[in-house]
Every structure is written in structure tokens, then in C-alpha cells.
Scaffold this motif. Structure first.
Motif, PDB file in Angstrom:
ATOM      1  N   THR A 187      51.263  -6.896  26.978  1.00  0.00           N
ATOM      2  CA  THR A 187      51.812  -5.830  27.814  1.00  0.00           C
ATOM      3  C   THR A 187      50.760  -5.339  28.807  1.00  0.00           C
ATOM      4  OG1 THR A 187      53.295  -5.144  26.026  1.00  0.00           O
ATOM      5  CG2 THR A 187      52.884  -3.541  27.771  1.00  0.00           C
ATOM      6  N   ARG A 188      49.535  -5.150  28.332  1.00  0.00           N
ATOM      7  CA  ARG A 188      48.439  -4.685  29.191  1.00  0.00           C
ATOM      8  C   ARG A 188      48.144  -5.695  30.300  1.00  0.00           C
ATOM      9  NH1 ARG A 188      46.461  -0.839  31.803  1.00  0.00           N
ATOM     10  NH2 ARG A 188      44.223  -0.815  32.049  1.00  0.00           N
ATOM     11  N   GLU A 189      48.152  -6.984  29.956  1.00  0.00           N
ATOM     12  CA  GLU A 189      47.892  -8.018  30.958  1.00  0.00           C
ATOM     13  C   GLU A 189      48.995  -8.032  32.019  1.00  0.00           C
ATOM     14  OE1 GLU A 189      47.247 -11.759  29.009  1.00  0.00           O
ATOM     15  OE2 GLU A 189      45.379 -11.073  28.077  1.00  0.00           O
ATOM     16  N   GLN A 244      48.301  -6.430  23.925  1.00  0.00           N
ATOM     17  CA  GLN A 244      47.447  -7.142  24.878  1.00  0.00           C
ATOM     18  C   GLN A 244      48.288  -7.803  25.972  1.00  0.00           C
ATOM     19  OE1 GLN A 244      44.185  -7.174  25.151  1.00  0.00           O
ATOM     20  NE2 GLN A 244      44.095  -8.645  26.810  1.00  0.00           N
ATOM     21  N   GLU A 298      50.786  -5.410  32.925  1.00  0.00           N
ATOM     22  CA  GLU A 298      50.566  -4.213  33.746  1.00  0.00           C
ATOM     23  C   GLU A 298      49.445  -4.443  34.760  1.00  0.00           C
ATOM     24  OE1 GLU A 298      49.702  -1.249  30.840  1.00  0.00           O
ATOM     25  OE2 GLU A 298      51.805  -0.938  30.301  1.00  0.00           O
TER      26      GLU A 298
END
Length: 198
Positions: free
Chosen positions: A93-95, A91, A97
Motif C-alpha cells: 500500500t505504501r509503495e 508495504q 501511495e
């Protein structure tokens, strides 16, 4: 005086009775314990009874069962913690990105169109960031149609976040140039999909 003697006799008898029971219980426990070493079934029964009353003997099966159960629970909890840590890392990492993508996007708008029998009505919505699409800043609606080979666009209405919809005033000349009627303009207004405001 008689009452005092009666009281002493009653207390003395009670204490004596309790002492007899305690002594008998201890004697029975001692006998059972010594016999239990020779009779394995009795020893097992004593271990079970001690487990039930909450005073297990050292090395009793109920203790090892409880320890095994606690170890299983500890392993299961550790496994779930690892899964949650992995999800949290994914999560984060996704935020990161999305935050990087959001800095590259200067104008994030979405469009929704509806085709009517006289043309296409389109609603555009501008957002401040890719990360929070629920936070829009401005919306607008227009209709496109082709009249005698020429493209015509009529602005129908617009809305700023937190404010009411403002319908554009379209003159009779503009309607005639776009070959539209007032009724069709009203249909276009109904086909606009402005965001819902709280």
C-alpha cells in the motif's frame, strides 16, 4: 570334516542361544504386560520406556504431549504468517501511495545550506523520482550574499551523476562585484555538499 562339524555345532548353538533369548524376552514382555494392567505404576513405567525407545503405546502421554507441542507450534507459525502478510500488505500500500505521489512530482530537489562568515553556500541535488532518493541526476552549488543592499549569487560548481565536479570559473570582475576574494571562493567550494559517487 571336523571343521564342518564344529561350524554346524557353533551355528546351531548360536541360533539356539538367540532363540532362547528371544523366547525369554517375549515371555517376560507378555508377563509384564499382563501384570501391568493390574499395577498402574508399572503400566506408567512401561509407557515411559516405550516412549523413550520410540515405540509409544496408543494413548500414551508422550504422544499427547508431542501433539500439543506441534499444535502450539502450528498456532505460533500461523500467527507469524498473519503478521507477515499484514506487513507485506502495508508495504505494498505504501509503495502504491509513493508511486502515485512520484507521478505528481516533476522536479524533486533537496537543498543543503552552510553559513560561512561571508555568506551562505547552498548545494542543490535533483532526483529522478521520490521513490529512489539515492538516484540523483544533477547537483549544483552557489553562494548568496548581499552587497550594498543588492543580492549577489555566484555559481560555484556543478556535477552530473557519475561524473566529476566541474568548478565554475569566476572572473575577477565577478568576485569584485560580489565583494568576494579568491580565498573566500575556495572556502565556498569546500562548503559545497555534492553527493558521494561510488
Amino acid at each position: 570334516m571336523i571343521a564342518l562339524r564344529w561350524f554346524q555345532h557353533a551355528v546351531g548353538s548360536s541360533i539356539g542361544t538367540v532363540m532362547v533369548y528371544v523366547f525369554s524376552g517375549l515371555l517376560c514382555a507378555l508377563v509384564v504386560t499382563s501384570v501391568a494392567e493390574e499395577i498402574p505404576e508399572l503400566a506408567e513405567l512401561i509407557h515411559e520406556v516405550r516412549c523413550i525407545i520410540g515405540f509409544p503405546a496408543e494413548g500414551a502421554r508422550c504422544i499427547s504431549d508431542e501433539i500439543d507441542s506441534l499444535r502450539d507450534l502450528q498456532e505460533e507459525t500461523a500467527h507469524k504468517n498473519r503478521e507477515l502478510e499484514e506487513r507485506l500488505q502495508a508495504q505494498e500500500t505504501r509503495e502504491e501511495e509513493l508511486a502515485a505521489l512520484s507521478t505528481k512530482v516533476e522536479n524533486f530537489s533537496l537543498f543543503e545550506s552552510e553559513t560561512l562568515d561571508f555568506g551562505v553556500v547552498t548545494t542543490g541535488v535533483r532526483f529522478g523520482t521520490v521513490l529512489r532518493p539515492e538516484e540523483w541526476s544533477h547537483a549544483w552549488c552557489y553562494t548568496d550574499r548581499t552587497v550594498r543592499g543588492l543580492a549577489r549569487r555566484i555559481a560555484v560548481g556543478e556535477q552530473d551523476a557519475g561524473k566529476p565536479i566541474v568548478w565554475h570559473r569566476v572572473s575577477d570582475a565577478e568576485l569584485q562585484d560580489a565583494d568576494l576574494t579568491r580565498a573566500q571562493l575556495e572556502q565556498a567550494q569546500t562548503a559545497c555538499h555534492f553527493p558521494k559517487t561510488p
